[in-house]
Design a protein around this motif. Structure first.
Motif, short mmCIF file in Angstrom:
data_model
loop_
_atom_site.label_atom_id
_atom_site.label_comp_id
_atom_site.label_asym_id
_atom_site.label_seq_id
_atom_site.Cartn_x
_atom_site.Cartn_y
_atom_site.Cartn_z
N ASP A 1 -47.44 -65.44 18.34
CA ASP A 1 -46.35 -66.12 17.63
C ASP A 1 -45.36 -65.14 17.00
OD1 ASP A 1 -47.61 -68.59 18.17
OD2 ASP A 1 -48.97 -68.25 16.49
N SER A 2 -45.13 -64.03 17.63
CA SER A 2 -44.23 -63.03 17.05
C SER A 2 -43.68 -62.13 18.13
CB SER A 2 -44.98 -62.19 16.01
OG SER A 2 -44.18 -61.10 15.60
N ASN B 1 -47.37 -48.61 13.24
CA ASN B 1 -47.83 -49.56 12.23
C ASN B 1 -47.43 -49.05 10.85
OD1 ASN B 1 -49.18 -51.26 10.45
ND2 ASN B 1 -50.97 -51.47 11.78
N GLY B 2 -46.36 -49.61 10.30
CA GLY B 2 -45.85 -49.13 9.03
C GLY B 2 -46.76 -49.39 7.85
N LEU B 3 -47.78 -50.22 8.02
CA LEU B 3 -48.68 -50.52 6.91
C LEU B 3 -49.72 -49.43 6.68
CD1 LEU B 3 -49.33 -54.33 7.47
CD2 LEU B 3 -48.06 -53.28 5.58
N ARG C 1 -40.21 -45.71 9.77
CA ARG C 1 -41.41 -46.55 9.69
C ARG C 1 -41.18 -47.75 8.77
NH1 ARG C 1 -46.57 -43.91 8.36
NH2 ARG C 1 -47.47 -45.55 9.65
N ALA C 2 -40.32 -47.58 7.76
CA ALA C 2 -39.96 -48.71 6.89
C ALA C 2 -39.19 -49.76 7.69
CB ALA C 2 -39.14 -48.22 5.71
N TYR C 3 -38.22 -49.33 8.48
CA TYR C 3 -37.43 -50.27 9.27
C TYR C 3 -38.31 -50.96 10.32
CZ TYR C 3 -33.67 -52.22 12.12
OH TYR C 3 -32.84 -53.09 12.80
N LYS C 4 -39.22 -50.20 10.92
CA LYS C 4 -40.14 -50.79 11.90
C LYS C 4 -40.99 -51.88 11.25
CE LYS C 4 -43.02 -51.00 15.56
NZ LYS C 4 -44.05 -51.94 15.15
N ASP D 1 -41.10 -55.80 12.18
CA ASP D 1 -42.37 -56.47 12.50
C ASP D 1 -42.47 -57.78 11.74
OD1 ASP D 1 -43.08 -54.36 14.12
OD2 ASP D 1 -44.67 -53.60 12.82
N LYS D 2 -42.17 -57.73 10.45
CA LYS D 2 -42.28 -58.93 9.62
C LYS D 2 -41.29 -60.01 10.04
CE LYS D 2 -45.47 -57.53 6.74
NZ LYS D 2 -46.81 -58.19 6.73
N ALA D 3 -40.16 -59.58 10.60
CA ALA D 3 -39.13 -60.53 11.02
C ALA D 3 -39.32 -60.97 12.47
CB ALA D 3 -37.74 -59.90 10.84
N GLY D 4 -40.33 -60.40 13.15
CA GLY D 4 -40.59 -60.76 14.54
C GLY D 4 -39.61 -60.17 15.53
N ILE D 5 -39.05 -59.01 15.19
CA ILE D 5 -38.07 -58.34 16.07
C ILE D 5 -38.72 -57.13 16.72
CG2 ILE D 5 -35.84 -57.15 16.13
CD1 ILE D 5 -35.11 -58.72 13.56
N PRO D 6 -38.73 -57.03 18.04
CA PRO D 6 -39.33 -55.87 18.72
C PRO D 6 -38.63 -54.57 18.31
CG PRO D 6 -38.93 -57.64 20.28
CD PRO D 6 -38.21 -58.02 19.02
#
Length: 304
Positions: free
Chosen positions: A51-52, A106-108, A219-222, A226-231
């Motif tokens: 779903d993303s 993985n920015g987390l 990595r912040a922008y990535k 990710d959170k917005a569902g944008i590749p």
């Protein structure tokens, strides 16, 4: 028991080692759950996050590690059925590349100084991956993880709207990073002199602390994409003008991959008044080294 160290591969990833975010132990239940997810991904051919549109890895092995790293393990049991080869030497090489991609994308994750992994003939279906962190406190890492997760979700909710196009969302997130994260020039000088700047290379540095060097920006922008569902992917390379190491992003918009550099937004604004850098400007200013952030067999799909 066969043990391998990935520290050398980590160093190749950006003049420093490589990271991941972890806790002190992985429970048997978590390992079982992760294994089940990985098997489902492999058998069902699932190559994207559910779903993303977020990019979670270029191969099923990377996607598995990406998810595992987000849950903060100090060790991960990796099923051998995720590998493309039956040869153990090839599998070890594949795992090294997959670790780098999964961490960088993985920015987390917090900053991992190295990975090592072991394999025993008695448990031939599993390779055990261990992670060592710059931040040795599990409690501190967990607190950072929660703060970063909440901050990223809050930013996406505040700067994007459901009626926006994907391009408009990507630009709003790019503008946020460029306008709210300060470039850590002192940190860059320390990096240039060979000092430890691990903390300035994370999404946490950019979004929570508010100051980072280029890898922290990328990595912040990535993470926000990710959170917005944008590749979106993180790219490492060098600047052609100065020959210095640099990090930026590639984001998929309207079916094609475009280049974004949130730590140097003027590069795009000066040429097109937008946030994506034209291909001719990219080729004259940046030299990507795709194998540092994407497994070598998949680089051409995202970087060039």
């Amino acid at each position: 028991m066969k043990i391998r160290w990935i520290a050398g591969l980590m160093a190749a990833a950006m003049a420093a080692s490589v990271p991941v975010y972890a806790e002190d132990a992985v429970s048997a239940a978590l390992k079982k759950s992760l294994t089940k997810q990985a098997v489902q991904q492999t058998t069902e051919g699932n190559t994207e996050a559910p779903d993303s549109g977020a990019f979670t890895g270029s191969t099923p092995l990377v996607q598995y590690l990406y998810k595992a790293f987000s849950s903060s393990p100090s060790s991960v049991s990796v099923p051998t059925n995720l590998f493309s080869s039956q040869d153990m030497e090839t599998r070890f090489e594949e795992l090294g590349q997959a670790c780098i991609e999964a961490y960088i994308q993985n920015g987390l994750t917090d900053y991992v100084t190295h990975f090592d992994y072991s394999y025993t003939s008695e448990n031939s279906g599993i390779i055990t991956l261990n992670l060592t962190y710059n931040n040795s406190s599990p409690e501190s890492r967990q607190a950072n993880f929660k703060a970063l997760e909440q901050k990223a979700a809050s930013i996406v909710a505040s700067v994007t709207k459901p009626e926006m196009t994907e391009r408009e969302k990507a630009q709003a997130l790019s503008n946020y990073v460029a306008q709210n994260v300060k470039y850590d020039f002192a940190g860059f000088q320390r990096y240039q002199s060979g000092q430890n700047v691990y903390d300035q290379q994370t999404a946490y540095a950019g979004l929570v602390s508010g100051s980072a060097i280029c890898q922290g920006f990328a990595r912040a922008y990535k993470l926000l994409c990710d959170k917005a569902g944008i590749p979106c992917v993180v790219v490492f390379g060098t600047t052609k003008q100065f020959g210095t190491a640099h990090a930026w992003n590639r984001v998929q918009l309207d079916g094609k991959w475009e280049t974004v550099d949130t730590s140097n937004p003027q590069l795009a604004i000066n040429h097109v008044g937008s946030f994506c850098i034209p291909a001719d400007v990219v080729s004259s200013t940046l030299s990507p080294e795709g194998q540092k952030t994407i497994v070598s067999s998949q680089v051409s799909r995202y970087i060039f």
